[in-house]
Design an enzyme around this catalytic site. Structure first.
Site, PDB file in Angstrom:
ATOM      1  N   GLU A 167       0.853  -1.044   0.008  1.00  0.00           N
ATOM      2  CA  GLU A 167       0.115  -0.067  -0.042  1.00  0.00           C
ATOM      3  C   GLU A 167       1.174   1.041  -0.003  1.00  0.00           C
ATOM      4  O   GLU A 167       1.306   1.901   0.941  1.00  0.00           O
ATOM      5  CB  GLU A 167      -1.082  -0.131   1.322  1.00  0.00           C
ATOM      6  CG  GLU A 167      -2.094   0.848   1.180  1.00  0.00           C
ATOM      7  CD  GLU A 167      -1.940   2.272   1.303  1.00  0.00           C
ATOM      8  OE1 GLU A 167      -1.262   2.778   0.899  1.00  0.00           O
ATOM      9  OE2 GLU A 167      -2.743   2.764   2.363  1.00  0.00           O
ATOM     10  N   GLU A 183       4.316   8.418  -4.218  1.00  0.00           N
ATOM     11  CA  GLU A 183       5.123   8.075  -3.098  1.00  0.00           C
ATOM     12  C   GLU A 183       6.435   7.008  -3.338  1.00  0.00           C
ATOM     13  O   GLU A 183       6.791   6.121  -2.918  1.00  0.00           O
ATOM     14  CB  GLU A 183       4.399   7.285  -1.881  1.00  0.00           C
ATOM     15  CG  GLU A 183       3.748   8.565  -1.161  1.00  0.00           C
ATOM     16  CD  GLU A 183       2.641   8.200   0.010  1.00  0.00           C
ATOM     17  OE1 GLU A 183       2.589   6.733   0.304  1.00  0.00           O
ATOM     18  OE2 GLU A 183       2.032   9.043   0.432  1.00  0.00           O
TER      19      GLU A 183
END
Ligand code: SAH
Length: 685
Positions: free
Chosen positions: A144, A153
């Site tokens: 995740e 990210e």
């Protein structure tokens, strides 16, 4: 060990580097992190669990051992799900040391220490082999690592590496696939976050128009994503020009390439209009068949579906480099380019197809300087015509042809307005550390010799900066780009104090004063980011709750934090209260300013916290609120200034007033320390 942390100093308007204890950094990180929000995201958690169970049973069904690699384990949640689902072993990789330590504790507390190995490393440092971190490659990859933009990210390089070195070919991946969706829209509201609109000024000698420079009109802007809660944007704020279409998708079960690339779709306009904005969001399929789907789609996409509130994943607004008129029936091509970490969009008319080669993969670079000077909210504020009218009205009352005007504000249009209104001489000062980004605008409006930019700090100004003249009108919005909390713009007061010797004895200061206002509120959802989770999908994550609480107590709990409340609905439980005033006509006093009192709770509800904001009193009867605009109905729903962040002070325990039989009240003590420019506060029921 000490570390240095940047903090804006409201008394100097500058960033300062403060020495902090080593643990400061990660307390900040934990206190402000989105771990709590993720743990409260029921929809996400349930679907990960379903996807993980399905993946484990597919592997087991093939008669293989289920070896899981969980990259970015955080609390260890997804690994514990896998272990519960029957996985034989899990490698839980986490780069952030305090989180890896927490994961070890949480895994142990939940009885999974024999099934889960926490590895405190970045995944690209993990080794495989008999003496390695992992004994063998995994056949289930769980991660995740997504942000609102999906890839911001670093998910792509992490997957690319994992497929090369850490997982088996043909592994199962949870999620299995991510898909990015786009919709082309026209929206004056959002376009105002990216381009400066012409400003109309009614002057005595007729209407004048301040025009943006052409460099600004054609500027591609900056590639940083504009992430917002699209569910708070009313449908009246935009017009859809296309259907929702799939832009690109990534299959996480196969080798992933992170190198820059472009994707192209053909769009058929559903109505004519100006293509300005690409709205975008993604979904993830937890299994190959796509039956377990977790989506960020906004409310108008599936009007009947229940919406999960979350703050760690929102939706994206992308600005096209320039607006493009669309004709119904005329197809266009939308191109998404991405590098490893960000995405940007361009639009081509079908007739421009031959330009395909020209659609480069280089990320946009701001050429007009304005996108470096103004962020999205600031663009919106400068384009707010109602606000501009108020400044014009106020300036008109204080300026005359003899005015020598000094403006102290970052990237402000006030000098230009003042000039249009007839001020003979406008001195415009910006901080030394900030570059002269407005020169193109001055030039486009033939003001380059009329407005002088003084690049000196206020305390270092000399009479020669003003050609020996004294300042008769001192103006400010006030706005400073280093400000985080509403009262940080009180730097205007400090600067005003520093230039006192250059002011005439009867100087006019605009705004003449400011006031700090406060109100007790119940949040619809924002409370979740501060609320302990306890048990998450059957796993005890209290260690994480304690850790967040610890970090909050380290410093943050006694501090307010900035939030743009138009995106986070709340209702007022008390009337708004003016708690402090700041008189800009006088200098900053030596002593602290403080205020104590109590506000009655006038509505039933949960008192999650207090909201604070500033109001600026430009002239008699002309005030501008950077916070509450109005309480819109008897339920207490609030309208907030959409260009500013307000300060939110979360109460450490929620005060619930279900009955108002006995009048409940919240007492407050608020103290403005004139030495530091900071405000300390305390509240009690
Ligand atoms: N898996 C948890 C936490 C997700 S947050 C959950 O679903 O609740 C993402 C975490 O991944 C963060 O803690 C971050 O520090 C970590 N992280 C991101 N990229 C990483 C990488 N390449 N290697 C190791 N950790 C990573």
């Amino acid at each position: 060990m000490k570390t240095f942390c940047g903090r804006a100093n409201p008394t100097t308007g500058a960033m300062e580097w403060l020495e902090e204890a080593e643990d400061y950094d990660y307390h900040q990180e934990i206190a402000r992190s989105r771990y709590a929000d993720m743990l409260h995201d029921k929809d996400r958690n349930v679907k990960y669990y379903q996807g993980i169970r399905a993946a484990v049973s597919r592997v087991k069904g093939r008669g293989e051992k289920a070896i899981v690699l969980d990259i970015g384990t955080g609390t260890g949640l997804l690994s514990m799900m896998a272990a519960s689902a029957g996985a034989d072993f899990c490698y839980a990789v986490e780069v952030f040391r305090p989180m890896a330590n927490a994961a070890v504790k949480i895994v142990e507390k939940n009885g999974f220490s024999d099934k889960i190995k926490v590895i405190n490393k970045h995944s690209t440092e993990v080794t495989v082999g008999p003496d390695g971190d992992m004994e063998c490659r995994a056949n289930i990859l769980v991660t995740e690592l997504f942000d609102t933009e999906l890839i911001g990210e670093g998910a792509l390089p992490t997957y690319e590496h994992a497929h090369k070195y850490l997982v088996q070919e043909g592994c199962e991946a949870v999620p299995h696939r991510a898909t990015v969706y786009v919709q082309l829209v026209e929206s004056k509201r959002m376009w105002a976050w990216n381009k400066l609109f012409p400003v109309h000024v009614e002057a005595e000698d007729g209407e004048k128009i301040i025009v943006p420079p052409s460099e600004m009109e054609n500027c591609p802007g900056v590639p940083s994503v504009c992430d917002i809660q699209l569910n708070q944007v009313p449908s009246s704020d935009f017009t859809a020009l296309s259907d929702v279409v799939t832009m690109f998708s990534v299959d996480f079960s196969k080798p992933v390439q992170s190198a820059s690339t472009c994707y192209r779709v053909q769009l058929e306009p559903v109505r004519p209009g100006k293509a300005q904005i690409v709205l975008s969001w993604w979904d993830i399929d937890m299994d190959p068949s796509g039956t377990i789907n977790c989506t960020m789609a906004p409310y108008w996409v599936n009007p009947t579906a229940a919406l999960q509130w979350r703050d760690h994943w929102m939706q994206c607004v992308y600005f096209l480099p320039r607006e493009e008129p669309l004709v119904q029936g005329q197809k266009v091509h939308l191109t998404a380019c991405r590098d490893e970490y960000s995405v940007w969009y361009t639009l081509q008319k079908a007739s421009q197809e031959e330009d395909e080669a020209a659609v480069g993969v280089q990320s946009p670079v701001c050429r007009c300087h304005a996108h470096l000077l103004w962020n999205r909210a600031r663009f919106g504020e400068l384009n707010d015509q109602q606000r501009t009218r108020q400044y014009i009205q106020a300036l008109r009352t204080v300026l005359n042809t003899d005015s020598v005007c000094l403006c102290i504000s970052d990237g402000s249009l006030l000098p230009v307005l003042a000039h249009c209104l007839g001020a003979k001489q406008v001195q415009y000062f910006i901080l030394v550390s900030r570059l002269l980004h407005l020169s193109l605008l001055f030039k486009a409006n033939h003001l380059e010799d009329k407005i002088r930019v003084i690049e000196a700090r206020p305390e270092l100004m000399k009479p020669s900066h003003f050609e020996g003249k004294k300042i008769s009108v001192l103006v400010g919005e006030p706005f400073f780009s280093t400000s985080l909390l509403p009262w940080h713009n009180l730097y205007f007061w400090y600067a005003r104090t520093a230039v006192t010797s250059h002011l005439t004895s009867n100087v006019t200061v605009l705004p003449q004063s400011a006031s700090l206002h406060m109100m007790i509120v119940e949040f619809q959802d924002l409370w979740r980011i501060r609320s302990p989770c306890g048990i998450c999908e059957g796993f005890d994550v209290q260690t994480m709750d304690d850790m967040i609480k610890d970090s909050l107590n380290f410093r943050e709990s006694k501090e307010a934090e900035p939030h743009p409340l138009w995106e986070y609905p709340c209702k007022s439980l008390s009337d708004p209260r003016e708690v402090l005033t700041f008189d800009f006509r006088a200098t900053v006093p030596e002593h602290c300013l403080s205020s104590e009192g109590s506000v009655n709770l006038v509505r039933k509800g949960k008192s999650h916290g207090a909201v604070l904001w500033m109001e600026y009193h430009l002239a008699a009867d002309i005030s501008i609120s950077t916070g509450l605009m109005q309480i819109s109905n008897e339920k207490g729903n609030c309208d907030w200034n959409r260009h500013c962040k307000q300060a939110v002070y979360f109460f450490s325990s929620v005060i619930e007033s279900e009955t108002l039989a006995a009048p409940a009240a919240v007492t407050y003590a608020i103290n403005f320390d004139t030495k530091t420019g900071e405000i300390a506060m305390d509240f009690k029921l």
